[in-house]
Design an enzyme around this catalytic site. Structure first.
Site, short mmCIF file in Angstrom:
data_model
loop_
_atom_site.label_atom_id
_atom_site.label_comp_id
_atom_site.label_asym_id
_atom_site.label_seq_id
_atom_site.Cartn_x
_atom_site.Cartn_y
_atom_site.Cartn_z
N GLY A 170 68.18 18.16 56.59
CA GLY A 170 69.39 18.18 55.77
C GLY A 170 69.39 17.17 54.63
N GLU A 177 60.48 18.56 63.95
CA GLU A 177 61.52 18.37 62.94
C GLU A 177 61.75 16.87 62.77
OE1 GLU A 177 64.22 22.07 62.62
OE2 GLU A 177 65.00 20.85 64.23
P1 13P Z 1 67.59 21.75 57.26
O1 13P Z 1 66.74 22.97 56.94
O2 13P Z 1 69.00 21.91 56.77
O3 13P Z 1 66.95 20.49 56.81
O4 13P Z 1 67.71 21.67 58.85
C1 13P Z 1 66.58 21.80 59.62
C2 13P Z 1 66.98 21.95 61.03
O5 13P Z 1 67.59 21.09 61.61
C3 13P Z 1 66.65 23.23 61.69
O6 13P Z 1 66.88 23.16 63.06
#
Ligand code: 13P
Length: 254
Positions: free
Chosen positions: A178, A172
């Protein structure tokens, strides 16, 4: 499409988006939409600690697992506000996120602490989902692989991975979380391939499940799942609303 043993992993991290009532409403709505879930999907939901038990009561019946978003590595004691791996396990969890970037960056969790959490999860039968990823500055400085390597090594070096336990790592990139600025699928694939090789070096043998997370939506999920070393996705914002989550599920399998 790339899958792990014929299954795609769709993991939903509800973060702190939903209160108790909202979590239960969403869980019930998911249960009513089970016909949309294909057999080749392995789904898990990570609700808040408060709603995890009741969400699990609804979702376990339809084959959806629940997991913890975080845990503390001591089993019991005077640690106000903390919840141990054993407590999560007893409340019905199968998985636990460890080292999520929001924990690392907002709450200053270190690689060493992530290691303790991972070991604690393993020791009581939970399957940890180890989250790794670089910041935009680290990426710009060409340090993404170095940072991810250190996160993997500190968490896993010297561990004897329990027989039969899934080894799940979620890549990630912090800058993609986000933000709506998702990592290009081929770039994510390059990092996943790198992670796979690192895991082989660290654990000697490994057949990891590798998830991508960071601004996954219905309109990009299939592209990730078509990459050779991306076996699933870990979704934040879009997993906390029924419509956007069902769109991801539909686009993932069709
Ligand atoms: P988003 O999908 O909101 O970008 O977040 C990803 C996340 O942190 C999943 O653990």
């Amino acid at each position: 499409m790339s899958s792990k043993n014929g299954q795609f992993y769709l993991f939903a991290n509800w973060k702190m988006y939903l209160d108790f009532d909202e979590s239960n409403i969403l869980a019930n709505a998911l249960a009513q939409n089970t016909k949309k879930f294909s057999k080749n999907i392995k789904m898990a939901v990570f609700p808040s600690a408060l709603s995890l038990y009741s969400v699990g009561q609804v979702l376990n019946d339809i084959g959806v697992a629940v997991g913890a978003q975080n845990l503390y590595w001591v089993e019991k004691g005077g640690y106000t506000g903390e919840i141990s791996a054993q407590m999560y396990k007893a409340a019905g969890c199968q998985y636990a996120l460890v080292g999520h970037s929001e924990r690392r960056h907002l709450f200053k969790e270190t690689n060493d602490e992530v290691r303790k959490k991972l070991e604690s999860a393993l020791s009581c039968g939970l399957t940890p989902v180890l989250c790794v990823g670089e910041t935009d500055k680290q990426r710009a400085d060409n340090r993404a692989q170095e940072v991810v390597t250190e996160q993997l090594q500190t968490a896993l070096s010297g561990l004897a991975w329990p027989e039969g336990r899934e080894l799940i790592v979620a890549y990630e990139p912090v800058w993609a979380i986000g933000t709506g600025n998702n990592c290009i699928a081929s770039d994510a694939q390059t990092m996943h391939e790198f992670i796979k090789k690192e895991l082989e070096k660290i654990l000697f043998k490994s057949s990891p499940v590798l998830l991508y997370g960071g601004s996954v939506r219905g309109n990009n999920v299939a592209e990730y799942l078509s990459q050779t070393d991306i076996h699933g996705v870990l979704v934040g914002g879009a997993s906390a609303k029924l419509d956007s989550w069902l769109e991801i599920v539909e686009r993932a399998v069709f």
